[in-house]
Design an enzyme around this catalytic site. Structure first.
Site, short mmCIF file in Angstrom:
data_model
loop_
_atom_site.label_atom_id
_atom_site.label_comp_id
_atom_site.label_asym_id
_atom_site.label_seq_id
_atom_site.Cartn_x
_atom_site.Cartn_y
_atom_site.Cartn_z
N TYR A 1 -2.04 3.66 -14.24
CA TYR A 1 -2.12 3.40 -12.51
C TYR A 1 -3.76 3.00 -12.55
O TYR A 1 -4.00 2.30 -11.63
CB TYR A 1 -1.83 4.98 -11.94
CG TYR A 1 -1.93 5.14 -10.36
CD1 TYR A 1 -0.90 4.61 -9.79
CD2 TYR A 1 -3.03 5.43 -10.01
CE1 TYR A 1 -1.11 4.78 -8.28
CE2 TYR A 1 -2.99 5.83 -8.53
CZ TYR A 1 -2.04 5.41 -7.68
OH TYR A 1 -2.38 5.06 -6.33
N SER B 1 -7.31 3.02 -4.56
CA SER B 1 -7.27 4.46 -4.63
C SER B 1 -8.57 5.08 -5.13
O SER B 1 -9.35 4.29 -5.64
CB SER B 1 -6.18 4.66 -5.79
OG SER B 1 -6.14 6.24 -6.31
P1 NAD Z 1 5.04 6.28 -0.94
O1 NAD Z 1 5.78 6.58 -2.10
O2 NAD Z 1 5.35 7.05 0.16
O3 NAD Z 1 5.48 4.94 -0.17
C1 NAD Z 1 5.49 3.70 -0.90
C2 NAD Z 1 6.28 2.62 -0.32
O4 NAD Z 1 6.23 1.50 -0.99
C3 NAD Z 1 7.75 3.12 -0.35
O5 NAD Z 1 8.46 2.97 0.85
C4 NAD Z 1 8.41 2.20 -1.58
O6 NAD Z 1 9.68 1.82 -1.33
C5 NAD Z 1 7.49 1.00 -1.44
N1 NAD Z 1 7.56 0.35 -2.63
C6 NAD Z 1 7.08 0.45 -3.92
N2 NAD Z 1 7.42 -0.28 -4.76
C7 NAD Z 1 7.69 -1.56 -3.89
C8 NAD Z 1 8.18 -3.06 -4.23
N3 NAD Z 1 7.97 -3.36 -5.54
N4 NAD Z 1 8.33 -3.72 -3.43
C9 NAD Z 1 8.22 -3.44 -1.99
N5 NAD Z 1 8.08 -1.96 -1.55
C10 NAD Z 1 7.61 -1.15 -2.63
O7 NAD Z 1 3.60 6.19 -1.36
P2 NAD Z 1 2.26 6.43 -0.33
O8 NAD Z 1 1.67 7.76 -1.03
O9 NAD Z 1 2.59 6.38 0.98
O10 NAD Z 1 1.32 5.31 -0.93
C11 NAD Z 1 1.04 3.93 -0.31
C12 NAD Z 1 -0.23 3.45 -1.08
O11 NAD Z 1 -1.29 4.37 -1.23
C13 NAD Z 1 0.36 2.85 -2.46
O12 NAD Z 1 -0.35 1.84 -3.00
C14 NAD Z 1 -0.45 4.30 -3.40
O13 NAD Z 1 -0.92 3.82 -4.72
C15 NAD Z 1 -1.66 4.28 -2.33
N6 NAD Z 1 -2.34 5.66 -2.53
C16 NAD Z 1 -1.58 6.79 -2.22
C17 NAD Z 1 -2.35 8.19 -2.60
C18 NAD Z 1 -1.58 9.21 -2.30
O14 NAD Z 1 -1.98 10.42 -2.48
N7 NAD Z 1 -0.44 9.28 -1.39
C19 NAD Z 1 -3.68 8.16 -3.12
C20 NAD Z 1 -4.25 7.00 -3.49
C21 NAD Z 1 -3.58 5.68 -3.12
#
Ligand code: NAD
Length: 274
Positions: free
Chosen positions: A175, A162
């Protein structure tokens, strides 16, 4: 004397040959985690469009099954329901991927959870959850997948860190720590396996419009105000789109970035340059 691109490639004993037509992942098997929502879902759609076979893992069984039914993937998508916070689930996911498609070329660790909590009240359960999902699952999935890639003669790992692995934000201590650990692990493994033709890099998204980020805004006293403040931090004047992260994951997964090992690829609309 002028050098052509061909001269340069020959002098550097480089063997880059990149097809930039559709089908950039033709013949490749990709295990992608967290596919039921947000960035992971976009990555599934893009990787399938580029001809990969995708083994998608998520703990949300209903949403994963629903996605599988909407995709017109003709056997190139397999959904596996698992909570990757468990080490055994990580092992089973890689085993099942190899049983289903015979190999694993790309491991895209995308699943993650956000936790917004003042540092003093971040208890052991919260810390364990965020470390188990965001960091330990990446560790265990790499531990299972990399030996298979070694046997196959190479592979690609994309670990989702991230922007908060690089810069900090109040209320995000646990986080930030989990994502910093992903970045350090990525560098350590990239070094260890560089000679095995395994490219291991970290993807560092900024604020992306997904259910995760909306959930973070919704925890604020005024979610609309929180979203406006989030957008105000973005030099591009908007949040990122999940498809914009998926495009960078595709580039990392493709045969193009041969020299990228252990990099932290920040994709944040310029947020961290301010
Ligand atoms: P999201 O919540 O939309 O999707 C995350 C998915 O991961 C969900 O489908 C959830 O069910 C699955 N998940 C969570 N815990 C799990 C587990 N224990 N086992 C299996 N599946 C699991 O999130 P997103 O925004 O698409 O994020 C995706 C990645 O990007 C994450 O690692 C997040 O930390 C990272 N990220 C997101 C952002 C943002 O602004 N959206 C910014 C930086 C990093």
């Amino acid at each position: 004397m002028m050098f052509s691109e061909q001269d340069f490639i020959q002098q550097n004993q480089c063997c880059v040959h990149v097809e930039w037509a559709m089908g950039r992942l033709d013949g490749k098997v990709a295990l992608i985690t967290g596919i039921a929502s947000g960035i992971g879902r976009s990555a599934v759609e893009l990787f399938l469009a580029e001809s990969a076979q995708v083994f998608g893992v998520d703990r949300n069984e209903a949403a994963g099954q629903a996605l599988a039914e909407t995709l017109d993937a003709a056997g190139r998508f397999h959904f596996f329901a698992a909570d990757l916070a468990e080490e055994t689930a990580c092992r089973r996911a890689v085993e099942q991927c190899c049983e289903t498609y015979g190999r694993i070329d790309i491991l895209y660790n995308n699943a993650g959870v956000a936790i917004i909590e003042p540092f003093p009240s971040t208890d052991a359960e919260m810390l364990e959850r965020v470390m188990a999902v965001n960091f330990k699952s990446v560790f265990y999935l790499c531990q299972q997948a990399i030996p298979k890639m070694q046997q196959q003669g190479g592979g690609v790992v994309i670990n989702t860190a991230s922007e908060l692995a690089i810069v900090a934000q109040p209320l995000y201590a646990a986080y930030c720590a989990s994502k910093g650990a992903v970045l350090s692990l990525t560098r350590a493994l990239a070094l260890e396996y560089a000679r095995d033709h395994i490219r291991i890099n970290a993807l560092c998204p900024g604020p992306i419009a997904t259910p995760m980020l909306q959930g973070e805004f919704d925890q604020a006293v005024d979610p609309i105000q929180a979203k406006a403040e989030g957008i105000a931090t973005m030099p591009i004047g908007r949040l990122g789109d999940p498809a914009e992260i998926a495009q960078v994951a595709l580039f990392l997964a493709s045969d193009a970035p041969v020299l990228m090992h252990g990099a932290a690829i920040v994709v944040d609309g310029g947020k961290t340059i301010i």
